[in-house]
Scaffold this active site. Sequence first.
Site, PDB file in Angstrom:
ATOM      1  N   GLU A  98       0.826  -1.210   0.000  1.00 33.96           N
ATOM      2  CA  GLU A  98       0.000   0.000   0.000  1.00 33.96           C
ATOM      3  C   GLU A  98       0.859   1.258   0.000  1.00 33.96           C
ATOM      4  O   GLU A  98       0.565   2.222  -0.698  1.00 33.96           O
ATOM      5  CB  GLU A  98      -0.940   0.014   1.211  1.00 33.96           C
ATOM      6  CG  GLU A  98      -2.124  -0.934   1.083  1.00 33.96           C
ATOM      7  CD  GLU A  98      -3.018  -0.570  -0.094  1.00 33.96           C
ATOM      8  OE1 GLU A  98      -3.245   0.619  -0.338  1.00 33.96           O
ATOM      9  OE2 GLU A  98      -3.477  -1.497  -0.787  1.00 33.96           O
ATOM     10  N   CYS A 253     -11.908   1.932 -15.125  1.00 37.96           N
ATOM     11  CA  CYS A 253     -12.384   3.290 -14.856  1.00 37.96           C
ATOM     12  C   CYS A 253     -11.166   4.217 -14.743  1.00 37.96           C
ATOM     13  O   CYS A 253     -10.976   4.894 -13.733  1.00 37.96           O
ATOM     14  CB  CYS A 253     -13.217   3.311 -13.570  1.00 37.96           C
ATOM     15  SG  CYS A 253     -14.235   4.798 -13.380  1.00 37.96           S
ATOM     16  N   CYS A 260     -15.826   1.977 -20.433  1.00 34.67           N
ATOM     17  CA  CYS A 260     -17.150   1.772 -19.833  1.00 34.67           C
ATOM     18  C   CYS A 260     -17.859   0.466 -20.233  1.00 34.67           C
ATOM     19  O   CYS A 260     -18.480  -0.169 -19.386  1.00 34.67           O
ATOM     20  CB  CYS A 260     -18.032   2.975 -20.103  1.00 34.67           C
ATOM     21  SG  CYS A 260     -17.384   4.474 -19.324  1.00 34.67           S
ATOM     22  N   CYS A 263     -17.208  -2.235 -17.921  1.00 31.26           N
ATOM     23  CA  CYS A 263     -17.441  -2.001 -16.489  1.00 31.26           C
ATOM     24  C   CYS A 263     -18.711  -2.702 -16.026  1.00 31.26           C
ATOM     25  O   CYS A 263     -19.768  -2.533 -16.634  1.00 31.26           O
ATOM     26  CB  CYS A 263     -17.533  -0.509 -16.203  1.00 31.26           C
ATOM     27  SG  CYS A 263     -17.904  -0.146 -14.466  1.00 31.26           S
ATOM     28  N   CYS A 269     -24.215   3.776 -13.799  1.00 26.82           N
ATOM     29  CA  CYS A 269     -23.233   4.830 -13.562  1.00 26.82           C
ATOM     30  C   CYS A 269     -23.752   6.171 -14.089  1.00 26.82           C
ATOM     31  O   CYS A 269     -24.079   6.308 -15.264  1.00 26.82           O
ATOM     32  CB  CYS A 269     -21.919   4.472 -14.255  1.00 26.82           C
ATOM     33  SG  CYS A 269     -20.657   5.745 -14.136  1.00 26.82           S
TER      34      CYS A 269
END
Length: 412
Positions: A98, A253, A260, A263, A269
């Site tokens: 991370e 995204c 799209c 997705c 959306c």
Amino acid sequence: MVEPTGQSGWAAALRTARQWPVGNGHARYRQRPHRRTQRTNRQRSAGRRDQCTRSRQSHRPTTVTIFAEALLAWFDRHGRHDLPWQHPRDAYRVWLSEIMLQQTQVVTVIPYFQRFIERLPALGDLAAADEDTVLALWSGLGYYRRARFLHKAAQLCIERHGGELPREFDALAALPGIGRSTAGAILAQAHGLRFPILDGNVKRVLTRFHGIAGHPGEREVEKQLWQRADAHTPARRTADYTQAIMDLGATVCVRTRPQCPACPMHGECVAHRDDLTGQLPTPKPGKAIPTRSTVMLILRDDEGRVLLQRRGAQGVWSGLWSLPEAENADHAWREAQRNAHIDDAQSLTPFIHVFSHYRLHIQPLLFDRAAPALAIGDNDDRRWFALAELSALGLPAPVRSLLTALPEPIEP
DNA sequence: AAACCGGGGCG
DNA sequence: CGCCCAGGTTT
């Protein structure tokens, strides 16, 4: 903020979730009709709209689960399952990944992660290492301050937490370099606890999905985003969900030209529906920059030549040839008279030139039939130029366009 | 040449 | 407590 779809939209979400065609990457989801197994805390406290839907169709899953379920189904087929910090997925490895991922993309991080983990495979090894070793392993990644935080936090874990990363959110977020999002990511990924994350990828997904306008750096916007992030985070498969939403942001995204059709949520959306993916997330507002103003003197003689002077080494346009300037009209007249015998002036249309750090309001003043003062002759830094010569000179763009669009001289 | 980005730090 | 910045790299 643009509100998301109304009730009919949620009903559509349910249909959409059930009707993805085979071959579109969603077959698995389609073949496995949703059965609500348990109601999470989040579902219990879900918003008004949710309750409306549920009261009408109480046997249906909530939209909260729709988002997570669709995303998880997508993740199973298209997400990344072979990242080095996923095997094994322990807190130390998740934490390290991370921190590295805060500043660098996955493909770049992987070799650094592997080298780091090979040399310092456990938290205790990191704590015991000297700073030079840590920085050497970090070198090439940049943001070395974060490596120092990492090192310091490992030592604090030895001192305070029995040599392990704490499993309590507050204790985790109190460590240097670990804030709300990173703490959430560690708890979710390593321990499967239900904590939301909100990194850049998630912000992009959520601003688009919900049509949230305003720069994500703004307090109110960020607050909304955390709320949405929390609302979508499922109690089950939290680790996968967390990875999934980051993967979606990183691969589908994406900021420019999002994919799209690939997705799993594009049917619901807002940004996709309203063709706003190009405007969301709202870009960082250019910080308020001061406006300065100047008068540019265009001294033009009978032969159409104009007076230019070379700018100094300091400041904008350094070394370029440009027009004489003055701070206002009065000074402009005085400056003009120093350089030439003049008898009239006309104001041309003022315009604004934008620099990175200020905007410059330019008022051009045209002095026609100027007779060059003999006392001040041409030199290396100051000359009368025919317009035809300008193409060979380095001129600031606004000055060039100004000079190429000059009005014809008015005959006396 | 600007945008990016979680967290630290400062006011 | 909230706003701003650091810090290399990417688009």
